[in-house]
Write a protein that holds these residues in place. Sequence first.
Motif, PDB file in Angstrom:
ATOM      1  N   ALA A  38       0.827  -1.212   0.000  1.00  0.00           N
ATOM      2  CA  ALA A  38       0.000   0.000   0.000  1.00  0.00           C
ATOM      3  C   ALA A  38       0.860   1.261   0.000  1.00  0.00           C
ATOM      4  O   ALA A  38       0.529   2.250  -0.671  1.00  0.00           O
ATOM      5  N   GLY A  39       1.972   1.242   0.720  1.00  0.00           N
ATOM      6  CA  GLY A  39       2.877   2.386   0.735  1.00  0.00           C
ATOM      7  C   GLY A  39       3.517   2.631  -0.619  1.00  0.00           C
ATOM      8  O   GLY A  39       3.612   3.776  -1.083  1.00  0.00           O
ATOM      9  N   VAL A  40       3.954   1.560  -1.275  1.00  0.00           N
ATOM     10  CA  VAL A  40       4.533   1.692  -2.615  1.00  0.00           C
ATOM     11  C   VAL A  40       3.469   2.165  -3.593  1.00  0.00           C
ATOM     12  O   VAL A  40       3.714   3.036  -4.434  1.00  0.00           O
ATOM     13  N   TRP A  41       2.278   1.618  -3.497  1.00  0.00           N
ATOM     14  CA  TRP A  41       1.174   2.000  -4.387  1.00  0.00           C
ATOM     15  C   TRP A  41       0.857   3.487  -4.260  1.00  0.00           C
ATOM     16  O   TRP A  41       0.676   4.185  -5.259  1.00  0.00           O
ATOM     17  N   ALA A  42       0.787   3.970  -3.024  1.00  0.00           N
ATOM     18  CA  ALA A  42       0.488   5.389  -2.801  1.00  0.00           C
ATOM     19  C   ALA A  42       1.630   6.273  -3.300  1.00  0.00           C
ATOM     20  O   ALA A  42       1.392   7.352  -3.838  1.00  0.00           O
ATOM     21  N   SER A  43       2.851   5.822  -3.134  1.00  0.00           N
ATOM     22  CA  SER A  43       4.002   6.604  -3.591  1.00  0.00           C
ATOM     23  C   SER A  43       4.115   6.602  -5.107  1.00  0.00           C
ATOM     24  O   SER A  43       4.551   7.588  -5.698  1.00  0.00           O
ATOM     25  N   TRP A  44       3.735   5.519  -5.731  1.00  0.00           N
ATOM     26  CA  TRP A  44       3.898   5.380  -7.177  1.00  0.00           C
ATOM     27  C   TRP A  44       2.931   6.267  -7.958  1.00  0.00           C
ATOM     28  O   TRP A  44       3.030   6.402  -9.161  1.00  0.00           O
ATOM     29  N   ARG A  45       2.008   6.905  -7.261  1.00  0.00           N
ATOM     30  CA  ARG A  45       1.082   7.832  -7.921  1.00  0.00           C
ATOM     31  C   ARG A  45       1.846   8.994  -8.561  1.00  0.00           C
ATOM     32  O   ARG A  45       1.493   9.450  -9.636  1.00  0.00           O
ATOM     33  N   THR A  46       2.892   9.488  -7.906  1.00  0.00           N
ATOM     34  CA  THR A  46       3.674  10.602  -8.455  1.00  0.00           C
ATOM     35  C   THR A  46       5.125  10.251  -8.730  1.00  0.00           C
ATOM     36  O   THR A  46       5.790  10.966  -9.477  1.00  0.00           O
ATOM     37  N   ALA A  47       5.636   9.194  -8.157  1.00  0.00           N
ATOM     38  CA  ALA A  47       7.062   8.859  -8.286  1.00  0.00           C
ATOM     39  C   ALA A  47       7.545   8.661  -9.726  1.00  0.00           C
ATOM     40  O   ALA A  47       8.638   9.128 -10.059  1.00  0.00           O
ATOM     41  N   PRO A  48       6.803   7.996 -10.615  1.00  0.00           N
ATOM     42  CA  PRO A  48       7.352   7.804 -11.962  1.00  0.00           C
ATOM     43  C   PRO A  48       7.551   9.105 -12.721  1.00  0.00           C
ATOM     44  O   PRO A  48       8.477   9.225 -13.510  1.00  0.00           O
ATOM     45  N   TYR A  49       6.703  10.084 -12.465  1.00  0.00           N
ATOM     46  CA  TYR A  49       6.848  11.359 -13.160  1.00  0.00           C
ATOM     47  C   TYR A  49       8.091  12.098 -12.688  1.00  0.00           C
ATOM     48  O   TYR A  49       8.751  12.783 -13.455  1.00  0.00           O
ATOM     49  N   VAL A  50       8.401  11.966 -11.432  1.00  0.00           N
ATOM     50  CA  VAL A  50       9.526  12.682 -10.844  1.00  0.00           C
ATOM     51  C   VAL A  50      10.847  11.953 -11.092  1.00  0.00           C
ATOM     52  O   VAL A  50      11.866  12.578 -11.351  1.00  0.00           O
ATOM     53  N   MET A  51      10.826  10.631 -11.024  1.00  0.00           N
ATOM     54  CA  MET A  51      12.057   9.861 -11.139  1.00  0.00           C
ATOM     55  C   MET A  51      12.437   9.575 -12.589  1.00  0.00           C
ATOM     56  O   MET A  51      13.616   9.531 -12.920  1.00  0.00           O
ATOM     57  N   LEU A  52      11.469   9.365 -13.439  1.00  0.00           N
ATOM     58  CA  LEU A  52      11.725   9.021 -14.839  1.00  0.00           C
ATOM     59  C   LEU A  52      11.363  10.214 -15.723  1.00  0.00           C
ATOM     60  O   LEU A  52      10.359  10.214 -16.418  1.00  0.00           O
ATOM     61  N   THR A  53      12.218  11.229 -15.707  1.00  0.00           N
ATOM     62  CA  THR A  53      11.881  12.493 -16.366  1.00  0.00           C
ATOM     63  C   THR A  53      12.293  12.547 -17.824  1.00  0.00           C
ATOM     64  O   THR A  53      11.925  13.493 -18.531  1.00  0.00           O
ATOM     65  N   LYS A  54      13.034  11.561 -18.307  1.00  0.00           N
ATOM     66  CA  LYS A  54      13.473  11.596 -19.707  1.00  0.00           C
ATOM     67  C   LYS A  54      12.262  11.561 -20.637  1.00  0.00           C
ATOM     68  O   LYS A  54      11.400  10.700 -20.534  1.00  0.00           O
ATOM     69  N   GLY A  55      12.189  12.546 -21.545  1.00  0.00           N
ATOM     70  CA  GLY A  55      11.082  12.621 -22.491  1.00  0.00           C
ATOM     71  C   GLY A  55       9.852  13.325 -21.947  1.00  0.00           C
ATOM     72  O   GLY A  55       8.854  13.453 -22.643  1.00  0.00           O
ATOM     73  N   ARG A  56       9.898  13.770 -20.716  1.00  0.00           N
ATOM     74  CA  ARG A  56       8.750  14.467 -20.129  1.00  0.00           C
ATOM     75  C   ARG A  56       8.983  15.976 -20.200  1.00  0.00           C
ATOM     76  O   ARG A  56      10.103  16.452 -20.309  1.00  0.00           O
ATOM     77  N   GLU A  57       7.882  16.719 -20.109  1.00  0.00           N
ATOM     78  CA  GLU A  57       7.970  18.173 -20.099  1.00  0.00           C
ATOM     79  C   GLU A  57       8.434  18.633 -18.719  1.00  0.00           C
ATOM     80  O   GLU A  57       7.804  18.331 -17.712  1.00  0.00           O
ATOM     81  N   ARG A  58       9.557  19.345 -18.703  1.00  0.00           N
ATOM     82  CA  ARG A  58      10.087  19.876 -17.452  1.00  0.00           C
ATOM     83  C   ARG A  58      10.145  21.390 -17.528  1.00  0.00           C
ATOM     84  O   ARG A  58      10.368  21.955 -18.594  1.00  0.00           O
ATOM     85  N   GLY A  59       9.950  22.024 -16.387  1.00  0.00           N
ATOM     86  CA  GLY A  59       9.992  23.478 -16.349  1.00  0.00           C
ATOM     87  C   GLY A  59       9.857  23.993 -14.937  1.00  0.00           C
ATOM     88  O   GLY A  59      10.140  23.276 -13.972  1.00  0.00           O
ATOM     89  N   THR A  60       9.406  25.232 -14.838  1.00  0.00           N
ATOM     90  CA  THR A  60       9.205  25.848 -13.526  1.00  0.00           C
ATOM     91  C   THR A  60       7.783  26.404 -13.445  1.00  0.00           C
ATOM     92  O   THR A  60       7.186  26.739 -14.460  1.00  0.00           O
ATOM     93  N   ILE A  61       7.292  26.483 -12.250  1.00  0.00           N
ATOM     94  CA  ILE A  61       5.994  27.113 -12.002  1.00  0.00           C
ATOM     95  C   ILE A  61       6.219  28.228 -10.989  1.00  0.00           C
ATOM     96  O   ILE A  61       6.894  28.043  -9.986  1.00  0.00           O
ATOM     97  N   GLU A  62       5.662  29.377 -11.298  1.00  0.00           N
ATOM     98  CA  GLU A  62       5.634  30.471 -10.339  1.00  0.00           C
ATOM     99  C   GLU A  62       4.220  30.509  -9.782  1.00  0.00           C
ATOM    100  O   GLU A  62       3.268  30.839 -10.485  1.00  0.00           O
ATOM    101  N   VAL A  63       4.089  30.133  -8.529  1.00  0.00           N
ATOM    102  CA  VAL A  63       2.777  30.002  -7.907  1.00  0.00           C
ATOM    103  C   VAL A  63       2.162  31.387  -7.728  1.00  0.00           C
ATOM    104  O   VAL A  63       2.716  32.247  -7.059  1.00  0.00           O
ATOM    105  N   ALA A  64       1.004  31.596  -8.371  1.00  0.00           N
ATOM    106  CA  ALA A  64       0.327  32.890  -8.319  1.00  0.00           C
ATOM    107  C   ALA A  64      -0.807  32.903  -7.300  1.00  0.00           C
ATOM    108  O   ALA A  64      -1.005  33.887  -6.600  1.00  0.00           O
ATOM    109  N   ARG A  65      -1.569  31.798  -7.238  1.00  0.00           N
ATOM    110  CA  ARG A  65      -2.723  31.740  -6.339  1.00  0.00           C
ATOM    111  C   ARG A  65      -2.862  30.342  -5.776  1.00  0.00           C
ATOM    112  O   ARG A  65      -2.421  29.377  -6.385  1.00  0.00           O
ATOM    113  N   CYS A  66      -3.535  30.247  -4.649  1.00  0.00           N
ATOM    114  CA  CYS A  66      -3.800  28.942  -4.032  1.00  0.00           C
ATOM    115  C   CYS A  66      -5.247  28.863  -3.586  1.00  0.00           C
ATOM    116  O   CYS A  66      -5.805  29.850  -3.082  1.00  0.00           O
TER     117      CYS A  66
END
Length: 167
Positions: A38-66
Motif C-alpha cells: 500500500a505504501g509503494v502503491w500510494a508513492s507510485w502515484r507521483t514517483a514515476p513522473y519525478v524519477m523518470l523524467t526523460k522525455g517528459r515536459e520539465r519546467g518551472t511554475i511560479e505560484v500565483a494563487r492557491c
Amino acid sequence: MPATAASSRLVSRRASVAALRFGRFAAMGAVAVVILIAGVWASWRTAPYVMLTKGRERGTIEVARCGDDTCWGRYTPISQGSSGRDRVVIEKTVAVRKGRTYTVVVKPGSDEVVRSGPAGILYAWVPFGGALLLASVVVAGGLGRTRAGWVMAGSGVVLLTAAFVTI
C-alpha cells in the motif's frame, strides 16, 4: 494410563502449538506485506513522473494563487519540446507557497505538475516511509523480528526526515 496415550497427547499438543505459531507468522507476515505494498502503491502515484523524467515536459511554475487543495501559476518550460502555459495546477502542500518558483514535471496529457528534483523524489516516497514505520511495528511485535523491525523503522525515519529537510 498407558504410555502411548500420554505421548500421543504430547505430540498432538506440540503440533497444535506449531500450527498456531505458523498461523500467527503467516497472518502477521501478510499484514506487513499488505502495508508495504500500500505504501509503494500510494508513492507510485507521483514517483514515476519525478524519477523518470526523460522525455517528459520539465519546467518551472511560479505560484500565483492557491485554493483549498491546489495552487496554480504560470509554467515556463526548461526542456525541449515543452511549451509555456498560462496556468498549470500543483497540489497544495506544506512545501508550496504563493509567490515562490519550483521546478516541476508536467503529468502527460494534463495541466497538472509535480515537483521535481531531490525534493520531489523524496516527497513522492513519503507514503512509503510511513508504511515502513507502520510495518516495523508489525514485524517487530507480531513476527518477533526485532532487528528487522528496527531497520525498517530507521529507514522510514530517515526517508521522512530527508523529505522534511529538503522540502
